[in-house]
Structure formats: C-alpha cells, structure tokens
Scaffold this motif. Structure first.
Motif, PDB file in Angstrom:
ATOM      1  N   GLU A  49       0.825  -1.220   0.000  1.00 35.27           N
ATOM      2  CA  GLU A  49       0.000   0.000   0.000  1.00 35.27           C
ATOM      3  C   GLU A  49       0.855   1.265   0.000  1.00 35.27           C
ATOM      4  OE1 GLU A  49      -3.301  -0.111   2.737  1.00 35.27           O
ATOM      5  OE2 GLU A  49      -4.302  -1.638   1.518  1.00 35.27           O
ATOM      6  N   GLY A  53       1.062   4.104  -3.140  1.00 34.99           N
ATOM      7  CA  GLY A  53       0.777   5.519  -2.851  1.00 34.99           C
ATOM      8  C   GLY A  53      -0.473   5.718  -2.011  1.00 34.99           C
ATOM      9  N   ILE A  54      -1.001   4.646  -1.441  1.00 29.58           N
ATOM     10  CA  ILE A  54      -2.223   4.740  -0.637  1.00 29.58           C
ATOM     11  C   ILE A  54      -1.875   5.093   0.807  1.00 29.58           C
ATOM     12  CG2 ILE A  54      -4.139   3.363   0.296  1.00 29.58           C
ATOM     13  CD1 ILE A  54      -4.478   4.007  -2.626  1.00 29.58           C
ATOM     14  N   LEU A  55      -0.783   4.507   1.290  1.00 32.39           N
ATOM     15  CA  LEU A  55      -0.312   4.794   2.659  1.00 32.39           C
ATOM     16  C   LEU A  55       0.944   5.650   2.579  1.00 32.39           C
ATOM     17  CD1 LEU A  55      -0.284   1.544   4.850  1.00 32.39           C
ATOM     18  CD2 LEU A  55      -1.497   3.670   5.291  1.00 32.39           C
ATOM     19  N   ARG A  74      -0.455   7.372 -11.068  1.00 32.32           N
ATOM     20  CA  ARG A  74      -1.875   7.034 -10.892  1.00 32.32           C
ATOM     21  C   ARG A  74      -2.540   6.668 -12.215  1.00 32.32           C
ATOM     22  NH1 ARG A  74      -2.512   6.829  -5.986  1.00 32.32           N
ATOM     23  NH2 ARG A  74      -2.189   8.469  -4.481  1.00 32.32           N
ATOM     24  N   GLU A  75      -2.088   7.331 -13.285  1.00 29.47           N
ATOM     25  CA  GLU A  75      -2.652   7.026 -14.612  1.00 29.47           C
ATOM     26  C   GLU A  75      -2.201   5.654 -15.111  1.00 29.47           C
ATOM     27  OE1 GLU A  75      -4.770   8.448 -16.655  1.00 29.47           O
ATOM     28  OE2 GLU A  75      -5.085  10.425 -15.761  1.00 29.47           O
ATOM     29  N   ILE A  79      -4.648  -1.314  -9.605  1.00 25.34           N
ATOM     30  CA  ILE A  79      -4.555  -1.847  -8.242  1.00 25.34           C
ATOM     31  C   ILE A  79      -5.741  -2.742  -7.915  1.00 25.34           C
ATOM     32  CG2 ILE A  79      -4.520  -1.198  -5.793  1.00 25.34           C
ATOM     33  CD1 ILE A  79      -3.016   1.330  -6.559  1.00 25.34           C
ATOM     34  N   PHE A  81      -7.064  -4.317  -4.544  1.00 25.68           N
ATOM     35  CA  PHE A  81      -6.884  -4.414  -3.093  1.00 25.68           C
ATOM     36  C   PHE A  81      -7.372  -5.768  -2.594  1.00 25.68           C
ATOM     37  CE2 PHE A  81      -7.416   0.331  -3.331  1.00 25.68           C
ATOM     38  CZ  PHE A  81      -6.134   0.627  -2.919  1.00 25.68           C
ATOM     39  N   THR A  84     -12.415  -4.738  -1.480  1.00 33.22           N
ATOM     40  CA  THR A  84     -12.987  -3.484  -1.983  1.00 33.22           C
ATOM     41  C   THR A  84     -14.472  -3.674  -2.176  1.00 33.22           C
ATOM     42  OG1 THR A  84     -10.984  -2.876  -3.187  1.00 33.22           O
ATOM     43  CG2 THR A  84     -12.993  -1.832  -3.902  1.00 33.22           C
ATOM     44  N   ALA A  85     -15.271  -2.723  -1.712  1.00 26.18           N
ATOM     45  CA  ALA A  85     -16.699  -2.748  -2.024  1.00 26.18           C
ATOM     46  C   ALA A  85     -16.934  -1.711  -3.117  1.00 26.18           C
ATOM     47  CB  ALA A  85     -17.507  -2.397  -0.797  1.00 26.18           C
ATOM     48  N   GLN A  87     -19.943   0.562  -5.580  1.00 28.18           N
ATOM     49  CA  GLN A  87     -21.207   1.253  -5.334  1.00 28.18           C
ATOM     50  C   GLN A  87     -22.376   0.285  -5.478  1.00 28.18           C
ATOM     51  OE1 GLN A  87     -20.095   4.466  -8.069  1.00 28.18           O
ATOM     52  NE2 GLN A  87     -21.313   5.791  -6.761  1.00 28.18           N
ATOM     53  N   PHE A  99     -15.131   3.568 -13.603  1.00 30.12           N
ATOM     54  CA  PHE A  99     -13.682   3.652 -13.390  1.00 30.12           C
ATOM     55  C   PHE A  99     -12.948   4.009 -14.689  1.00 30.12           C
ATOM     56  CE2 PHE A  99     -14.629   1.697  -9.365  1.00 30.12           C
ATOM     57  CZ  PHE A  99     -13.672   2.237  -8.530  1.00 30.12           C
ATOM     58  N   ILE A 141     -11.565  -3.832 -13.151  1.00 27.47           N
ATOM     59  CA  ILE A 141     -11.449  -2.411 -12.791  1.00 27.47           C
ATOM     60  C   ILE A 141      -9.972  -2.017 -12.693  1.00 27.47           C
ATOM     61  CG2 ILE A 141     -11.816  -0.812 -10.857  1.00 27.47           C
ATOM     62  CD1 ILE A 141     -14.599  -2.155 -10.529  1.00 27.47           C
ATOM     63  N   ALA A 142      -9.162  -2.945 -12.184  1.00 26.35           N
ATOM     64  CA  ALA A 142      -7.724  -2.657 -12.083  1.00 26.35           C
ATOM     65  C   ALA A 142      -7.065  -2.592 -13.466  1.00 26.35           C
ATOM     66  CB  ALA A 142      -7.045  -3.719 -11.230  1.00 26.35           C
TER      67      ALA A 142
ATOM     68  N   GLU B  19     -26.921   5.093  -8.727  1.00 29.14           N
ATOM     69  CA  GLU B  19     -27.043   4.425  -7.427  1.00 29.14           C
ATOM     70  C   GLU B  19     -28.264   4.952  -6.681  1.00 29.14           C
ATOM     71  OE1 GLU B  19     -23.964   3.313  -3.826  1.00 29.14           O
ATOM     72  OE2 GLU B  19     -23.971   5.344  -4.588  1.00 29.14           O
ATOM     73  N   TYR B 170     -19.173   5.034   1.828  1.00 28.76           N
ATOM     74  CA  TYR B 170     -18.103   4.799   0.848  1.00 28.76           C
ATOM     75  C   TYR B 170     -16.758   4.597   1.550  1.00 28.76           C
ATOM     76  CZ  TYR B 170     -20.957   6.384  -3.156  1.00 28.76           C
ATOM     77  OH  TYR B 170     -21.887   6.523  -4.137  1.00 28.76           O
ATOM     78  N   SER B 173     -16.724   1.155   3.454  1.00 27.12           N
ATOM     79  CA  SER B 173     -16.708  -0.040   2.599  1.00 27.12           C
ATOM     80  C   SER B 173     -15.392  -0.189   1.839  1.00 27.12           C
ATOM     81  CB  SER B 173     -17.855   0.028   1.588  1.00 27.12           C
ATOM     82  OG  SER B 173     -17.596   1.035   0.638  1.00 27.12           O
ATOM     83  N   GLY B 174     -14.559   0.847   1.841  1.00 22.31           N
ATOM     84  CA  GLY B 174     -13.303   0.780   1.103  1.00 22.31           C
ATOM     85  C   GLY B 174     -13.418   1.321  -0.312  1.00 22.31           C
ATOM     86  N   PHE B 175     -14.624   1.772  -0.694  1.00 25.58           N
ATOM     87  CA  PHE B 175     -14.807   2.302  -2.047  1.00 25.58           C
ATOM     88  C   PHE B 175     -13.982   3.582  -2.240  1.00 25.58           C
ATOM     89  CE2 PHE B 175     -17.489   4.906  -5.023  1.00 25.58           C
ATOM     90  CZ  PHE B 175     -17.154   4.204  -6.165  1.00 25.58           C
ATOM     91  N   ARG B 178     -10.453   2.761  -2.912  1.00 22.49           N
ATOM     92  CA  ARG B 178     -10.258   2.324  -4.291  1.00 22.49           C
ATOM     93  C   ARG B 178     -10.197   3.524  -5.234  1.00 22.49           C
ATOM     94  NH1 ARG B 178      -8.587   1.548  -8.042  1.00 22.49           N
ATOM     95  NH2 ARG B 178      -8.595  -0.146  -9.560  1.00 22.49           N
ATOM     96  N   HIS B 180      -9.197   6.422  -4.432  1.00 25.74           N
ATOM     97  CA  HIS B 180      -7.942   7.118  -4.133  1.00 25.74           C
ATOM     98  C   HIS B 180      -6.804   6.578  -5.000  1.00 25.74           C
ATOM     99  CE1 HIS B 180      -4.950   9.303  -2.070  1.00 25.74           C
ATOM    100  NE2 HIS B 180      -4.601   8.407  -1.187  1.00 25.74           N
ATOM    101  N   ALA B 181      -6.926   5.315  -5.422  1.00 27.03           N
ATOM    102  CA  ALA B 181      -5.883   4.694  -6.243  1.00 27.03           C
ATOM    103  C   ALA B 181      -5.992   5.127  -7.710  1.00 27.03           C
ATOM    104  CB  ALA B 181      -5.980   3.177  -6.137  1.00 27.03           C
ATOM    105  N   PRO B 183      -6.666   8.517 -10.661  1.00 31.13           N
ATOM    106  CA  PRO B 183      -6.258   9.935 -10.748  1.00 31.13           C
ATOM    107  C   PRO B 183      -7.270  10.917 -10.138  1.00 31.13           C
ATOM    108  CG  PRO B 183      -5.984   8.814 -12.866  1.00 31.13           C
ATOM    109  CD  PRO B 183      -6.755   7.889 -11.997  1.00 31.13           C
TER     110      PRO B 183
END
Lengths: 295, 339
Positions: A49, A53-55, A74-75, A79, A81, A84-85, A87, A99, A141-142, B19, B170, B173-175, B178, B180-181, B183
C-alpha cells in the motif's frame, strides 16, 4: 536486467505499537511478475500500500520510473486491493465504465469485460456476484486503464480452488501482455506458478530475494523427505540429518537420497508413509524463519 | 490534467445518480416525507392565525415607557426596522398594525383584517389623535408561510444526511480507498457528489413545488427563475456543509451526532415553522449563520412578497460564499481511508 520500474528505498512504517515495515528496500524490474511473500502480519499489505501511494511511509521513498509517485503513476498503475466494495445498485458494466471514466487512456470497456471473462455477468448487479466473480470484476477495474504496472494484494485469498485456478489463468494472460505485476500472497503454489522473482518478508524485512528456482537451489540440496510425526521416533532425532519440524510432519533435506534412506532404515524408522518431493517455497520460508507461512 | 477533470467528474456524478435512482425505497421516502409534512401541517394550522395580536413598532427596540399603548396586555409588540418593511407586513396581515411614535403617532392598519380592526380600537383608546393610514391586502395563510419552510427543510435533510452518510458508507466499505488509487482528486470527488445531489434536489424540489402548490393553490408572487437560483445556491451551500462534516470521520455515531448538531438548530431557528421576529437579538444573530435561514428568507421574499434579485442579493452572496468555503475546507480535510 532492465531498469527498475518501481524502486523502494529504506522504507519504514511505524505504528504506535509496532514497526510494520522496517527498513525495506527492493527494486522491481519492468515486465516481471514480482511476488512479495510472507505470513499474515509480515508487513506485505502495508508495504504494497505504500508502494501504491495509498499509505504514507514514516520514512524512506518509493520511485516510479525514477520519480516520486505522481499523477503519471496514478494514470499508469492498476490496483487490486485485498478487499474493496463497489457502489450499490450498479451493474458490472456500469462499475467498469465509471472507473474507465477516471483515466485518460485505457482499454475499451467491452475488451476488459472479455479479458476478465465477465461477458455473461455484464448486466448483473455487482452485489449479486460470487467471490470469484467479484474478484474478476475488481481485476477488470484494475485493468481498465491498461496499466503498465499492476498491483495484486492477495488476489485469491478466500476463493475456492476452481476460482483460484481461473484467476491464475487471467493473471497469466496479463503476464503474456508484458505487463509488470507486483503480487502479495501467502500461497506458495501461487507464487511458484506466477512469479519470476520473489521477496520473502518477515517482521517487516526482506529475508531473501531472487527468482524462486535460484532461491530454492541456493538453500536446498534438491530433495525433501516427509514423514508423519508419529512415524519418526524420538531416538531418530539424534541421527546425522537436517530435520525440520512442521505441525504434522518431519521434513528432512538431503542432497544424498541413498545415504539418508540407509540411515533411516538402519534406525528402524518406518518408511511406508515416506514422501519424497523437490523443495518448494514453503520449505524455503520454514528454513529461513523457522515458521510456517500460513501460521 | 485539467482537461480530464470534467470527464472524471461526469463518471463519478453519473454513477452516483444511478445508485440513488435505483435505490427505490430511499427515493420514495425522499419524495413522500415533505408531501406528508405539508399536508399534515396544513391540516393542523391551515387558515389559523396566531392567537396574539401583533403590533409592529418603528423602532430598534420596544420601550414600554414610550406610550401607554405599549403596555397593553395580550398584544405582542415587535420592533420593525423600516416603514416599507412594516407596511408590507400589514398588507400580508403578518402584523395587525404598524405604529410610528415619532412625532404625532401614526399607524397603518389593513382594512381587510378583522384582527386589525380590533387592534385599531385598542390603540385609539389610548392614542385618540393618531393618524390613520389604511392599507389593504389578503392575509398570507400559514400554509403559504410554511410551504417554503417545508421545501427548505426537506432540502436540508437531503443535503446533510443524504450526502454525509453516503460519503461515510463509501469510506467504511473501502470504495473511497479504491477511488484514491485512481487519478481522481478529493476536490473532484466532492464536487461530483455535490453536483449529483444538487441535480436530485432540484428535481425533487421542483416536483414538490408543483405538486404541493397545486394542492394548496399556491402561486409565487415573484420570479420562478429567481427561486431556482435560491434553490441552487442554497443546496450547494448545504451539500458542501454535509460533505465537510463527513470529510474526515469514520464513526457513524460521530457523524450522525454532528449532522444532528447542525440540523436541529436549523430546524428550530431558521424560521421553518414561524417567523423569528420578536425573538432575542442573539437568536436572530445565530440564525443568520445558518444557510437555511438565508434560503428561507430569500425564498419567502420572492414567493410571498415578489422580491427581485437586488433585494435578496445579500442572501445569495452568503450562500455562494459558504458553498465555496465549505467545499474547499472539505477537500482540504478529506480522508479516503477508513482506519
């Protein structure tokens, strides 16, 4: 060896009561699948992490293509994890589309769906997916930005054997696209199958690093003999053998199988349940730390 | 890159809208609650006036020694800042009489108002020579006064709780981690949430305005376009406030408590149910801090008095400035992770 795509120098992550990462340095060459191995609590997730760049690290630095982690990273990074949940109320396709909209460039949504074998699930509410399907969606998504560098944090933990094998196939397909992967796992079979290079972590430090075969070759003389504990009498412990105890078995490493077998037979050790196999990463970890990886 | 900001905003905005719209139970509740409230309040208070006689006095404070009439029992005396404001209140029968004690006493009374007629008799008993200035105008029904209050209250709950809890969910739940990872920046994420909720609120408020307006036969005295502007700036300010409250924390209890800390004083002091005229100065000062007070004052000025943009400009400015300030503070203090 090519220039490292990601480099970590003297990384330290200090929490109030524990040092999760303790002066860790490593370099990941471009185009390889790099495995970060270790038991639960070794500091793998914290390390990855920080690399993502998350931590934020307490000290030390992470460099992507020679520069600090920035918008370009970031581009270009993807990732996955551990957990992850997404929406609520969105379908698989809509989640991926959302995404995709966050990146300048990337793959077509349909292509990602195809790549992760989600065609039949594309219009399903993402809450109604099985564990394996959910993990394939998170992988999609990753991959949505067609990442140069892909992080996978324990990607198959909690999946059934069939789902794990399916997931490995997907990862091998990504490897075939010459992408760089950084993977954490405590499944040694996963690491042996997928990784070109591994670093074994324990207590926030790297205790061994290199290609799996080379590490095994360096630390082991070819074969392992396994016996159930109840078949191994206490008297045999004084024999001139390299013995490692696991929970259920006694393991003996040797480069001279004939001599070892003769010693065991002379000591009347019953050999009907003996199993001979080449050493694996699990043995390597046990050898290095005295601990079992899944402990 | 700056050029990609609209694209990222649109992606998050669209997903959040989907949503919400698919969450049928929440959607239904959002629409039904204010309708039920207005109908309920209309039934309870419909057509009735407050029991006291109310007299406006052109002064900054009421000095009971200034005139014997000011010592009458069962009459509430409230200071009124300007003659124009006072006459308007008499016209709408919000006060029963307006009194000017500077020089020869003068008073304004609404000849259409029965309570005005009685209050006038009371006044003349102690100030026989006062000059009479008759005005006419139908009473503003309580339900008309209440209508903007209910719309504003619904807006407040939707803005604060609707957005605050979504961000909290959000995060838990960790959304958010995600996102944040990717841009996406905190400011972009928050702006997308603000815009999504704004679109929803404008839609719901329009439906309620038209629907309830038909039930209670309400017609705005002022420009509908101006009302939309009040709604837009008001919603922006309160959504941004909700996001600021939820920007940092991970505890539902704490965020719930903070949201209540803001909503309850607004419920009581922003003038949803009754006018704050006559209440202590500090109460009015405190109420002036709440965005909802400015929304309601501006909306009532337009809906009941037909005010133009110039008259409500200070309210609009306050709402605009607070929206930007809350959003900037929210982005600055934002946390993606749940720890």
């Amino acid at each position: 060896m090519s220039e490292p795509i990601l480099e970590v120098r003297n990384l330290v992550k200090q929490y109030p009561s524990v040092t999760a990462v303790d002066g860790l340095s490593l370099a990941v060459p471009e185009g390889v699948c790099f495995g970060l191995l270790g038991p639960n609590g070794a500091g793998k997730t914290t390390t990855i992490e920080i690399m993502e760049g998350i931590l934020t690290a307490t000290s030390g630095e992470v460099r992507y293509r020679g520069a600090a982690l920035d918008q370009r990273f970031r581009e270009e990074a993807g990732i996955l994890f551990q957990k992850t949940a997404l929406q609520d109320f969105l379908t698989v396709r809509q989640s991926i589309t959302m995404f995709r909209g966050l990146y300048q460039r990337g793959l077509d949504v349909d292509e990602v769906i195809r790549l992760c074998k989600l065609e039949k699930l594309a219009d399903r509410d993402n809450r109604k997916l099985s564990g394996g399907q959910q993990q394939r969606l998170l992988l999609a998504i990753a991959l949505v930005n067609d990442p140069v560098l892909l992080f996978l944090d324990e990607p198959t933990t909690g999946l059934d054997p069939q789902a794990r094998r399916n997931f490995w196939e997907l990862i091998q397909a990504i490897k075939a696209r010459k992408r760089t992967l950084i993977l954490t796992t405590h499944y040694m079979d996963e690491a042996e199958l997928l990784c070109d290079e591994i670093a074994i972590m324990d207590r926030g430090r790297i205790i061994a690093q290199g290609p799996p075969r080379r590490l095994l070759h360096e630390h082991f003389a070819e074969v392992m003999l396994e016996l159930p504990k109840q078949d191994f009498p206490a008297s045999a412990r004084s024999l001139p053998l390299r013995i490692i105890d696991t929970v259920e078995r006694v393991e003996i490493t040797t480069d001279d199988l004939d001599t070892t077998l003769r010693i065991l037979m002379a000591a009347n050790v019953p050999l009907s349940n003996l199993r001979i196999r080449p050493a694996n990463l699990e043995d390597l970890f046990l050898e290095l730390t005295g601990k079992e990886l899944r402990a | 890159m700056m050029a990609d900001i609209p694209k990222r905003l649109a992606a998050v905005w669209h997903a959040r809208n989907l949503e919400f719209v698919r969450d049928r139970s929440t959607m239904l509740f959002t629409l039904l609650l204010p309708v039920m409230l207005v109908i309920g309040m209309g039934l309870v208070f419909g057509g009735k006036q407050r029991p006291l006689f109310k007299v406006g006095v052109l002064a900054t404070a009421i000095d009971t020694q200034a005139h014997p009439f000011l010592r009458e029992r069962y009459v509430e005396f409230v200071p009124v800042a300007s003659e124009a404001q006072g006459i308007q209140k008499v016209t709408h029968q919000q006060i029963d009489l307006l009194l000017d004690l500077h020089g020869t006493p003068r008073y304004w009374v609404n000849t259409d108002s029965p309570k005005g007629y009685i209050t006038e008799k009371l006044l003349l008993a102690s100030a026989a020579g006062a000059q009479r200035q008759p005005v006419t105008g139908a009473a503003v029904r309580y339900v008309d006064y209440l209508f903007p209050g209910i719309l504003g209250m619904n807006m407040m709950f939707s803005c604060l709780f609707g957005v605050g809890y979504v961000v909290l969910r959000y995060r838990k739940s960790g959304f958010l981690k995600r996102l944040h990872a990717t841009p996406l920046t905190a400011f972009e994420f928050l702006t997308a949430q603000v815009l999504s909720r704004l679109a929803l609120i404008l839609f719901v408020t329009t439906v309620l305005y038209v629907g309830i307006g038909m039930i209670i036969h309400f017609h705005s005295a002022g420009s509908l376009l101006l009302l939309v502007l009040v709604a837009v700036l008001g919603a922006l300010s309160m959504v941004a406030l909700g996001l600021t409250i939820a920007a940092r924390f991970s505890s539902e209890e704490l965020v719930g408590g903070l949201l209540n800390l803001f909503t309850w004083p607004m419920m009581l002091l922003s003038g949803i149910w009754f006018s704050l005229e006559g209440s202590p100065q500090w109460v009015r000062w405190a109420a002036g801090l709440f965005p909802l007070t400015h929304i309601l004052d501006a909306a009532r000025a337009v809906m009941l008095d037909g005010a133009g943009i110039g008259e409500i400009a200070p309210h609009l400015l306050y709402l605009g400035v607070t929206a930007v300030a809350f959003l900037a503070f929210g982005a600055w203090s934002f946390r993606w992770r749940y720890d």
